[in-house]
Design a protein around this motif. Sequence first.
Motif, PDB file in Angstrom:
ATOM      1  N   ASP A   6       0.868  -1.175   0.000  1.00  0.00           N
ATOM      2  CA  ASP A   6       0.000   0.000   0.000  1.00  0.00           C
ATOM      3  C   ASP A   6       0.902   1.222   0.000  1.00  0.00           C
ATOM      4  N   HIS A  34      -0.273  -4.306  -5.894  1.00  0.00           N
ATOM      5  CA  HIS A  34      -0.875  -3.363  -4.958  1.00  0.00           C
ATOM      6  C   HIS A  34      -2.017  -4.053  -4.223  1.00  0.00           C
ATOM      7  N   GLN A  35      -2.319  -3.572  -3.041  1.00  0.00           N
ATOM      8  CA  GLN A  35      -3.390  -4.190  -2.247  1.00  0.00           C
ATOM      9  C   GLN A  35      -4.735  -4.199  -2.969  1.00  0.00           C
ATOM     10  N   SER A  36      -4.952  -3.279  -3.887  1.00  0.00           N
ATOM     11  CA  SER A  36      -6.211  -3.233  -4.637  1.00  0.00           C
ATOM     12  C   SER A  36      -6.326  -4.371  -5.640  1.00  0.00           C
TER      13      SER A  36
END
Length: 120
Positions: A6, A34-36
């Motif tokens: 993040d 990425h965390q998304s």
Amino acid sequence: MGFGYDNAQLAELRHPTRTDLDTVSQDVPIVIVHQSGRLGVVNSKVLEVLGISPDTPDRAGGVIQRDATGAPNWVLEKHAFFSALAPMLAGVGSDGMVTFAEADKPEQEGRLAGAGEPAP
């Protein structure tokens, strides 16, 4: 392959870049997600393996982020990321795919796909 960074939680308050990942290795392909799950960063070896260059245009539905000079930093968004991720996942095997699919589970935090060992 790493999961769940993040940029808002990093000391630098920015996404890592290809240059950052190249300090880890220029010989081993590195992809961090990425965390998304909708973007990520790759190192120079991934770019070499996939034949991607600074002249590679953004793909429909995706973005190659660029710095103030217009040079790509290799933070890849959406389709640009997925089209780089898919060939890299082909090399992690079935155990790696399970790890990738379960990467958002708390018990998987800090693990590397295909390695089966906690990240250092």
